[in-house]
Design a protein around this motif. Structure first.
Motif, PDB file in Angstrom:
ATOM      1  N   VAL A 115       0.860  -1.182   0.000  1.00 27.87           N
ATOM      2  CA  VAL A 115       0.000   0.000   0.000  1.00 27.87           C
ATOM      3  C   VAL A 115       0.893   1.228   0.000  1.00 27.87           C
ATOM      4  N   MET A 116       0.592   2.184  -0.885  1.00 28.12           N
ATOM      5  CA  MET A 116       1.378   3.413  -0.953  1.00 28.12           C
ATOM      6  C   MET A 116       0.491   4.621  -0.681  1.00 28.12           C
ATOM      7  N   VAL A 117       0.972   5.486   0.207  1.00 28.07           N
ATOM      8  CA  VAL A 117       0.313   6.761   0.501  1.00 28.07           C
ATOM      9  C   VAL A 117       1.195   7.856  -0.080  1.00 28.07           C
ATOM     10  N   ALA A 118       0.642   8.699  -0.943  1.00 27.21           N
ATOM     11  CA  ALA A 118       1.447   9.696  -1.648  1.00 27.21           C
ATOM     12  C   ALA A 118       0.666  10.982  -1.829  1.00 27.21           C
ATOM     13  N   PRO A 119       1.369  12.102  -2.105  1.00 31.11           N
ATOM     14  CA  PRO A 119       0.664  13.377  -2.322  1.00 31.11           C
ATOM     15  C   PRO A 119      -0.386  13.309  -3.432  1.00 31.11           C
ATOM     16  N   GLN A 120      -0.140  12.442  -4.440  1.00 30.87           N
ATOM     17  CA  GLN A 120      -1.084  12.325  -5.559  1.00 30.87           C
ATOM     18  C   GLN A 120      -2.432  11.764  -5.129  1.00 30.87           C
ATOM     19  N   ASP A 121      -2.519  11.238  -3.908  1.00 32.26           N
ATOM     20  CA  ASP A 121      -3.783  10.660  -3.442  1.00 32.26           C
ATOM     21  C   ASP A 121      -4.909  11.679  -3.384  1.00 32.26           C
ATOM     22  N   ILE A 122      -4.571  12.955  -3.336  1.00 33.34           N
ATOM     23  CA  ILE A 122      -5.605  13.993  -3.341  1.00 33.34           C
ATOM     24  C   ILE A 122      -6.473  13.886  -4.600  1.00 33.34           C
ATOM     25  N   ASP A 123      -5.901  13.295  -5.664  1.00 38.40           N
ATOM     26  CA  ASP A 123      -6.667  13.113  -6.909  1.00 38.40           C
ATOM     27  C   ASP A 123      -7.857  12.189  -6.708  1.00 38.40           C
ATOM     28  N   LEU A 124      -7.790  11.320  -5.690  1.00 38.96           N
ATOM     29  CA  LEU A 124      -8.931  10.444  -5.409  1.00 38.96           C
ATOM     30  C   LEU A 124     -10.164  11.255  -5.049  1.00 38.96           C
ATOM     31  N   ILE A 125      -9.963  12.421  -4.470  1.00 34.45           N
ATOM     32  CA  ILE A 125     -11.071  13.293  -4.098  1.00 34.45           C
ATOM     33  C   ILE A 125     -11.372  14.308  -5.188  1.00 34.45           C
ATOM     34  N   ARG A 126     -10.335  14.936  -5.713  1.00 29.43           N
ATOM     35  CA  ARG A 126     -10.510  16.084  -6.597  1.00 29.43           C
ATOM     36  C   ARG A 126     -10.792  15.732  -8.049  1.00 29.43           C
ATOM     37  N   GLU A 127     -10.254  14.602  -8.523  1.00 24.72           N
ATOM     38  CA  GLU A 127     -10.323  14.307  -9.952  1.00 24.72           C
ATOM     39  C   GLU A 127     -11.538  13.442 -10.312  1.00 24.72           C
ATOM     40  N   SER A 128     -11.542  12.929 -11.540  1.00 19.24           N
ATOM     41  CA  SER A 128     -12.698  12.203 -12.070  1.00 19.24           C
ATOM     42  C   SER A 128     -12.799  10.797 -11.493  1.00 19.24           C
ATOM     43  N   GLY A 129     -13.881  10.111 -11.849  1.00 19.18           N
ATOM     44  CA  GLY A 129     -14.102   8.741 -11.383  1.00 19.18           C
ATOM     45  C   GLY A 129     -13.040   7.771 -11.830  1.00 19.18           C
ATOM     46  N   GLU A 130     -12.302   8.094 -12.880  1.00 17.24           N
ATOM     47  CA  GLU A 130     -11.240   7.205 -13.347  1.00 17.24           C
ATOM     48  C   GLU A 130     -10.204   6.945 -12.252  1.00 17.24           C
ATOM     49  N   GLU A 131      -9.855   7.986 -11.482  1.00 14.07           N
ATOM     50  CA  GLU A 131      -8.899   7.826 -10.383  1.00 14.07           C
ATOM     51  C   GLU A 131      -9.448   6.882  -9.326  1.00 14.07           C
ATOM     52  N   ARG A 132     -10.700   7.014  -8.983  1.00 12.32           N
ATOM     53  CA  ARG A 132     -11.296   6.182  -7.929  1.00 12.32           C
ATOM     54  C   ARG A 132     -11.489   4.744  -8.406  1.00 12.32           C
ATOM     55  N   ARG A 133     -11.826   4.559  -9.689  1.00 13.90           N
ATOM     56  CA  ARG A 133     -11.920   3.193 -10.222  1.00 13.90           C
ATOM     57  C   ARG A 133     -10.557   2.516 -10.192  1.00 13.90           C
ATOM     58  N   HIS A 134      -9.520   3.261 -10.560  1.00 15.26           N
ATOM     59  CA  HIS A 134      -8.166   2.699 -10.538  1.00 15.26           C
ATOM     60  C   HIS A 134      -7.799   2.266  -9.124  1.00 15.26           C
ATOM     61  N   TRP A 135      -8.091   3.123  -8.146  1.00 16.03           N
ATOM     62  CA  TRP A 135      -7.799   2.756  -6.757  1.00 16.03           C
ATOM     63  C   TRP A 135      -8.568   1.490  -6.361  1.00 16.03           C
ATOM     64  N   MET A 136      -9.842   1.435  -6.700  1.00 13.21           N
ATOM     65  CA  MET A 136     -10.685   0.289  -6.378  1.00 13.21           C
ATOM     66  C   MET A 136     -10.122  -0.991  -7.006  1.00 13.21           C
ATOM     67  N   ASP A 137      -9.691  -0.893  -8.257  1.00 12.58           N
ATOM     68  CA  ASP A 137      -9.168  -2.061  -8.962  1.00 12.58           C
ATOM     69  C   ASP A 137      -7.852  -2.540  -8.351  1.00 12.58           C
ATOM     70  N   VAL A 138      -6.979  -1.596  -7.956  1.00  7.44           N
ATOM     71  CA  VAL A 138      -5.707  -1.963  -7.330  1.00  7.44           C
ATOM     72  C   VAL A 138      -5.959  -2.678  -6.007  1.00  7.44           C
ATOM     73  N   VAL A 139      -6.879  -2.158  -5.204  1.00  8.48           N
ATOM     74  CA  VAL A 139      -7.194  -2.769  -3.907  1.00  8.48           C
ATOM     75  C   VAL A 139      -7.679  -4.210  -4.086  1.00  8.48           C
ATOM     76  N   ILE A 140      -8.654  -4.395  -4.969  1.00 12.87           N
ATOM     77  CA  ILE A 140      -9.290  -5.702  -5.100  1.00 12.87           C
ATOM     78  C   ILE A 140      -8.384  -6.698  -5.819  1.00 12.87           C
ATOM     79  N   SER A 141      -7.659  -6.247  -6.833  1.00 18.52           N
ATOM     80  CA  SER A 141      -6.833  -7.158  -7.631  1.00 18.52           C
ATOM     81  C   SER A 141      -5.744  -7.829  -6.808  1.00 18.52           C
ATOM     82  N   GLN A 142      -5.258  -7.150  -5.751  1.00 21.24           N
ATOM     83  CA  GLN A 142      -4.202  -7.735  -4.927  1.00 21.24           C
ATOM     84  C   GLN A 142      -4.694  -8.925  -4.101  1.00 21.24           C
ATOM     85  N   SER A 143      -6.010  -9.022  -3.921  1.00 19.73           N
ATOM     86  CA  SER A 143      -6.535 -10.107  -3.091  1.00 19.73           C
ATOM     87  C   SER A 143      -7.441 -11.070  -3.856  1.00 19.73           C
ATOM     88  N   ASP A 144      -7.726 -10.764  -5.127  1.00 12.90           N
ATOM     89  CA  ASP A 144      -8.676 -11.581  -5.889  1.00 12.90           C
ATOM     90  C   ASP A 144      -8.216 -11.701  -7.344  1.00 12.90           C
TER      91      ASP A 144
END
Length: 367
Positions: A115-144
């Motif tokens: 898991v990486m925490v970085a300044p770019q994480d603000i994009d999860l809030i500020r940017e489009s749904g593409e950023e949040r889908r990418h985060w969701m996919d990274v989380v789930i893909s590591q365990s499934d």
């Protein structure tokens, strides 16, 4: 799981480095642009086969060089493991585990959770749904791995359908062939996303309260066209068919999903201060850590890149108390302020190592 040793050659601005790590906290200190974050990116690359910044692989090779190598020695579930990643300006990248090259790099995802925490994480809030889908996919893909396979199949079928639309193809059989793949994959992806986001929300709220030191409530909500009762990917495609033929791309489906992020019932992107947004994204990443720990049975490696900026001293100390507790494993931190980090580490205690970083050179310092 822990990373015992890392050797790098020609990775970004790092000409040569060989570091042996603490099993708990490792700190990289230096001014901006010196190479601290590049070290974290190398560790990230060994877990995900790509850069956290999502730049092309060739941009990871040091200027005027033809290749880059990252070699990591791990202890995973009590067993010694070695990963060797090779990048070349003229050939495809390779990853070897225990001397054996992977046939499919996607099969490596999740084997060494991180898991990486970085300044770019603000994009999860500020940017489009593409950023949040990418985060969701990274989380789930590591365990499934089944989720990742379905995501790859869906993405390929989506690209094929979009090509048919761009070229003005009208053959219904060609559309049916790709849409059946999209429908089957979307069904699995949707159900897993819905369950995982629901599971993350409670953990996330707990971490936010612990870091903020307040009773503010944060929530996540999964937003998808498939949430509608009786909806399937095929029914969505049928409903949007005429529209898609006009705009020449697929306008509906799980590739348009999003995650609602709220503070006290209001959209975080509209009302959150800088400190609240930073607290929000850090809590989200720590919830991700908990989720992966439960799903994989391993404590992921935690990378904290420049997380102290825009946070008051009390929030910083609460974060460090959390991540240096027994609930977390090995941690890597970057910062520009040695005094600041020394004070935090002395208060929280425990084993840690430090390096000063200048122009890609890493020099151990006394901790």
């Amino acid at each position: 799981m822990r990373l015992e040793e890392l050797s790098l050659t020609n990775f970004k601005n790092i000409p040569e480095a060989r570091l042996e790590f603490s099993g708990k906290v490792n700190c990289f200190l230096g001014n901006n642009g010196m190479g601290k974050s590049n070290m974290l990116d190398a560790i990230y690359f060994l877990s995900f086969c790509k850069s956290f910044s999502r730049v092309p692989d060739k941009m990871l090779i040091r200027r005027d060089e033809d290749f880059a190598i990252a070699r990591g020695r791990y202890v995973r579930k009590g067993i010694d493991e070695e990963l060797v990643l090779g990048l070349s300006s003229s050939r495809r990248k390779t990853l070897k585990r225990g001397g054996k090259e992977y046939d499919r790099l996607s099969s490596h995802i999740g084997c060494f959770p991180l898991v990486m925490v970085a300044p770019q994480d603000i994009d999860l809030i500020r940017e489009s749904g593409e950023e949040r889908r990418h985060w969701m996919d990274v989380v789930i893909s590591q365990s499934d791995p089944i989720y990742l396979d379905n995501l790859i199949r869906y993405t390929r079928a989506l690209e094929q359908r979009n090509k048919l639309l761009r070229e003005g193809v009208v053959d219904a059989n060609l559309y049916a062939a790709v849409e059946i793949v999209m429908d089957m994959s979307a069904s699995y992806i949707h159900e897993v996303r819905r369950a995982r986001i629901a599971a993350l929300t409670e953990i996330f709220d707990r971490y936010y309260k612990a870091i903020a030191g307040s009773s503010e409530t944060v929530t996540l909500s999964y937003q998808s066209g498939l949430n509608r009762e009786g909806a399937t990917m095929q029914t969505l495609l049928d409903e949007a068919r005429r529209h898609d033929e006009i705009v020449k791309h697929t306008s509906v489906g799980i590739h348009r999903d999003d995650i609602g992020m709220e503070l006290e019932g209001m959209p975080m992107r509209r009302i959150g201060s800088q400190g609240q947004c930073k607290t929000f994204t850090i809590a989200l990443r720590l919830a991700q850590y908990d989720f992966l720990h439960s799903a994989t049975g391993m404590r992921p490696i935690l990378l904290l890149d420049d997380i102290f900026d825009k946070l008051d001293a009390s929030r910083v100390e609460r974060i460090m108390e959390l991540v240096t507790s027994d609930s977390f494993g090995q941690i890597f931190i970057t910062d520009t302020n040695r005094t600041h980090l020394d004070e935090i580490m002395h208060r929280t205690g425990g084993d840690y190592r430090m390096w000063s970083v200048e122009n890609g050179i890493f020099t151990p310092t006394e901790s």
